[in-house]
Motif scaffolding. Structure first.
Motif, PDB file in Angstrom:
ATOM      1  N   ARG A 148       0.885  -1.172   0.076  1.00 17.29           N
ATOM      2  CA  ARG A 148      -0.125   0.088  -0.045  1.00 17.29           C
ATOM      3  C   ARG A 148       0.900   1.330  -0.004  1.00 17.29           C
ATOM      4  NH1 ARG A 148      -5.433   0.074   2.489  1.00 17.29           N
ATOM      5  NH2 ARG A 148      -6.421  -1.883   2.581  1.00 17.29           N
ATOM      6  N   LEU A 149       1.665   1.309   0.819  1.00 16.25           N
ATOM      7  CA  LEU A 149       2.665   2.604   0.941  1.00 16.25           C
ATOM      8  C   LEU A 149       3.502   2.809  -0.295  1.00 16.25           C
ATOM      9  CD1 LEU A 149       3.759   4.643   2.862  1.00 16.25           C
ATOM     10  CD2 LEU A 149       5.337   3.578   3.828  1.00 16.25           C
ATOM     11  N   ALA A 150       4.343   1.658  -0.701  1.00 12.69           N
ATOM     12  CA  ALA A 150       4.954   1.727  -1.974  1.00 12.69           C
ATOM     13  C   ALA A 150       3.989   2.413  -3.191  1.00 12.69           C
ATOM     14  CB  ALA A 150       5.741   0.488  -2.387  1.00 12.69           C
ATOM     15  N   ARG A 151       2.742   1.794  -3.230  1.00  9.74           N
ATOM     16  CA  ARG A 151       2.024   2.274  -4.477  1.00  9.74           C
ATOM     17  C   ARG A 151       1.640   3.835  -4.300  1.00  9.74           C
ATOM     18  NH1 ARG A 151      -2.350  -1.060  -3.795  1.00  9.74           N
ATOM     19  NH2 ARG A 151      -1.601  -2.824  -5.365  1.00  9.74           N
ATOM     20  N   GLN A 152       1.524   4.139  -3.139  1.00  9.42           N
ATOM     21  CA  GLN A 152       1.146   5.357  -2.850  1.00  9.42           C
ATOM     22  C   GLN A 152       2.255   6.310  -3.017  1.00  9.42           C
ATOM     23  OE1 GLN A 152      -0.616   6.127   0.994  1.00  9.42           O
ATOM     24  NE2 GLN A 152      -1.129   8.177   0.887  1.00  9.42           N
ATOM     25  N   LEU A 153       3.391   6.092  -2.520  1.00 15.62           N
ATOM     26  CA  LEU A 153       4.574   6.826  -2.720  1.00 15.62           C
ATOM     27  C   LEU A 153       4.978   6.887  -4.133  1.00 15.62           C
ATOM     28  CD1 LEU A 153       6.688   5.726   0.410  1.00 15.62           C
ATOM     29  CD2 LEU A 153       5.413   7.833   0.051  1.00 15.62           C
ATOM     30  N   ALA A 154       4.789   6.084  -4.773  1.00 15.17           N
ATOM     31  CA  ALA A 154       5.021   6.124  -6.312  1.00 15.17           C
ATOM     32  C   ALA A 154       4.213   6.762  -7.082  1.00 15.17           C
ATOM     33  CB  ALA A 154       4.966   4.401  -6.970  1.00 15.17           C
ATOM     34  N   GLU A 155       2.905   6.600  -6.763  1.00 14.62           N
ATOM     35  CA  GLU A 155       1.896   7.785  -7.474  1.00 14.62           C
ATOM     36  C   GLU A 155       2.448   9.135  -7.125  1.00 14.62           C
ATOM     37  OE1 GLU A 155      -1.807   6.339  -5.852  1.00 14.62           O
ATOM     38  OE2 GLU A 155      -1.982   4.795  -7.072  1.00 14.62           O
ATOM     39  N   GLU A 156       2.872   9.300  -6.008  1.00 17.25           N
ATOM     40  CA  GLU A 156       3.206  10.724  -5.552  1.00 17.25           C
ATOM     41  C   GLU A 156       4.862  11.282  -6.025  1.00 17.25           C
ATOM     42  OE1 GLU A 156       2.603  11.058  -1.410  1.00 17.25           O
ATOM     43  OE2 GLU A 156       0.495  10.646  -1.685  1.00 17.25           O
ATOM     44  N   LYS A 157       5.143  10.499  -6.836  1.00 20.84           N
ATOM     45  CA  LYS A 157       6.520  10.531  -7.659  1.00 20.84           C
ATOM     46  C   LYS A 157       7.750  10.340  -6.794  1.00 20.84           C
ATOM     47  CE  LYS A 157       3.942  11.334 -11.342  1.00 20.84           C
ATOM     48  NZ  LYS A 157       3.774  10.146 -12.443  1.00 20.84           N
ATOM     49  N   TYR A 158       7.735   9.668  -5.738  1.00 18.53           N
ATOM     50  CA  TYR A 158       8.647   9.270  -4.872  1.00 18.53           C
ATOM     51  C   TYR A 158       9.687   8.164  -5.653  1.00 18.53           C
ATOM     52  CZ  TYR A 158       6.981  11.990  -0.747  1.00 18.53           C
ATOM     53  OH  TYR A 158       6.661  12.654   0.119  1.00 18.53           O
ATOM     54  N   SER A 159      10.771   8.227  -5.372  1.00 16.40           N
ATOM     55  CA  SER A 159      11.609   7.004  -5.896  1.00 16.40           C
ATOM     56  C   SER A 159      11.692   5.747  -4.838  1.00 16.40           C
ATOM     57  CB  SER A 159      13.161   7.396  -5.917  1.00 16.40           C
ATOM     58  OG  SER A 159      13.944   6.405  -6.247  1.00 16.40           O
ATOM     59  N   VAL A 160      11.094   4.789  -5.147  1.00 19.44           N
ATOM     60  CA  VAL A 160      10.867   3.686  -4.183  1.00 19.44           C
ATOM     61  C   VAL A 160      11.375   2.370  -4.612  1.00 19.44           C
ATOM     62  CG1 VAL A 160       9.084   2.469  -3.094  1.00 19.44           C
ATOM     63  CG2 VAL A 160       8.415   4.881  -3.614  1.00 19.44           C
TER      64      VAL A 160
END
Length: 459
Positions: free
Chosen positions: A245-257
């Motif tokens: 869940r967290l990886a998906r949300q961060l990726a959508e917000e353009k973080y490098s994950v």
């Protein structure tokens, strides 16, 4: 309050442990005798062996005169069916279900009286993910929780040595931040509360709890410690539900994950569920060579989110030693969390406390809009809505200084329409005000709840 809990797993045990300490009458149902034996040996509650979705078992557990039913078994289906039985056959007034599926909340008609008769859903995975996301968005903070639909925040920050507030007394803080709508409601030194008054002097290393207008939160925090570089690169150990869940949300917000998962089949699943920008790595968070190969020293935030406390602790200590700027570990055992936080692990997150914050809004008496646990679950802050008038309410029409709060408790803020008020002793509470109350001990909560319950003549 008489509370019936179905499920003695990690969530059910945490719920029982938290609520039994508040003098509730608790009964727990589970089909695993070893789980029930543990609860019976450690807590003052009643246990019933059996399947909580069976009518006879619910009847034996005392469902007929229960005030609150909490279904938190491992199966979503069992929880949903049990809530329907609890309503239609036993007329239990309030029913809460733990639901893992992300699809169910998208169909609110299924919760209605014509559906599964569920008053509220709790999702530990969603609660923890939201909490972790707030810590990434707010890298200077140890804890961030929101009230009044996000308009007021309660933020915990460790005071830096170069802070303009270090060595200043609490009553002088308005001079330091004249244009920031914020107030100190608690100060901890060496892990112990100071019961801070207006003359308390803040020292470097103190943990300060602020209630603040959310629009001013970042400015207030940066008065307490130096601003940290914005988080852009995140590495997650553990590809379970929370990690996904967290990886998906961060990726959508353009973080490098980057996400590390030890189970190969789970890695393959993660790769199908996450955007192409997320790098899925097969391995262990305790593998030093893997962390070095993936440039752990360049990571702004490391999060250890596996289901194993020891693995999370060890991988976080390793990540910190190898150069990760900030490390956050998911730790279920409260004693471990208290021991590790503030050492080489920057923040220890308790899944049970995040879940309890979501659940308590439905357990607290009176019209409560939000509740959050603070200080590793010792203290609470709640948002209560004032109703009635001076004759039917113990708070409406009265100055804040005349309200008989428990020792150490305080009213941090009022939300009145579009206005956010930091009240003084002469501020009068009006009907429909949203009142943010800080309570230093959970044992004091019943007194606060009674303050916000209107008398029978109100109806």
């Amino acid at each position: 309050m008489k509370i019936l809990i179905m499920g003695a797993g990690r969530v059910g045990t945490s719920v029982a442990e938290n609520l039994v300490s508040e003098q509730n009458d608790i009964t727990v149902i589970d089909s695993d005798p070893s789980q029930l034996q543990y609860l019976q040996e450690h807590f003052d509650l009643r246990v019933v062996l059996g399947d909580g979705s069976q009518v006879s078992v619910l009847e034996n557990a005392g469902a007929a005169d229960t005030d609150l039913f909490i279904a938190c078994a491992a199966s979503d289906t069992a929880n949903m069916v049990a809530c329907k039985i609890a309503r239609q056959l036993f007329n239990i007034p309030r029913r809460i279900a733990r639901i893992r599926s992300a699809e169910f909340p998208e169909h609110p008609e299924l919760m209605s009286e014509d559906g599964f008769c569920i008053d509220a859903l709790i999702s530990p995975e969603r609660s923890v993910t939201t909490y972790l996301h707030s810590l990434i968005e707010f890298p200077e903070a140890l804890q961030v929780v929101e009230f009044a639909e996000g308009r007021v925040s309660v933020v915990t920050v460790r005071v830096g040595a170069g802070s303009p507030m270090a060595h200043s007394s609490v009553d002088k803080l308005r001079d330091v931040w004249p244009d920031v709508k914020a107030r100190v409601i608690d100060v901890l030194r060496g892990g112990r509360p100071l019961r801070a008054g207006s003359g308390t002097v803040i020292a470097p290393g103190d943990e300060v709890v602020l209630v603040v207008d959310s629009d001013h939160a970042r400015r207030a925090v940066r008065q307490l410690r130096d601003a940290e570089r914005a988080v852009r690169r995140v590495m997650i150990a553990g590809g379970g539900n929370i990690g996904l869940r967290l990886a998906r949300q961060l990726a959508e917000e353009k973080y490098s994950v980057r996400i590390i998962e030890h189970d190969l089949k789970r890695c393959e699943y993660l790769a199908t569920q996450l955007p192409d920008s997320v790098l899925v790595l097969h391995g262990s968070g305790t593998d030093e060579a893997l962390l070095e190969r993936e440039n752990i020293e360049d990571m702004d935030t490391w999060l250890a989110l596996t289901s194993d406390d020891e693995d999370n602790i060890m991988s976080s200590l390793l990540a910190k030693r190898l150069g990760a700027r900030k490390v956050i570990a998911l730790i279920n055992r409260q004693a471990y969390g208290e021991l590790m936080q503030g050492s080489h692990i920057d923040i220890a997150v308790s899944p049970s406390q995040a879940t309890m914050s979501e659940l308590l809004r439905h357990v607290r008496r009176g019209d409560v809009a939000a509740v959050h646990r603070l200080r590793q679950g010792v203290a609470e802050a709640l948002e209560a809505i004032a109703h009635g008038d001076r004759s039917t309410s113990k708070v409406v029409g009265r100055p804040v200084g005349k309200i008989s709060l428990p020792k150490g408790a305080s009213i941090g803020a009022l939300v009145r329409g579009e206005e956010i008020i930091l009240p003084d002793a002469d501020t009068v509470i009006e009907t429909d005000d949203h009142v943010i109350v800080f309570v230093p001990s959970r044992q004091q909560m019943p007194r606060v709840e009674k303050l916000f319950q209107v008398s029978a003549s109100f109806f």
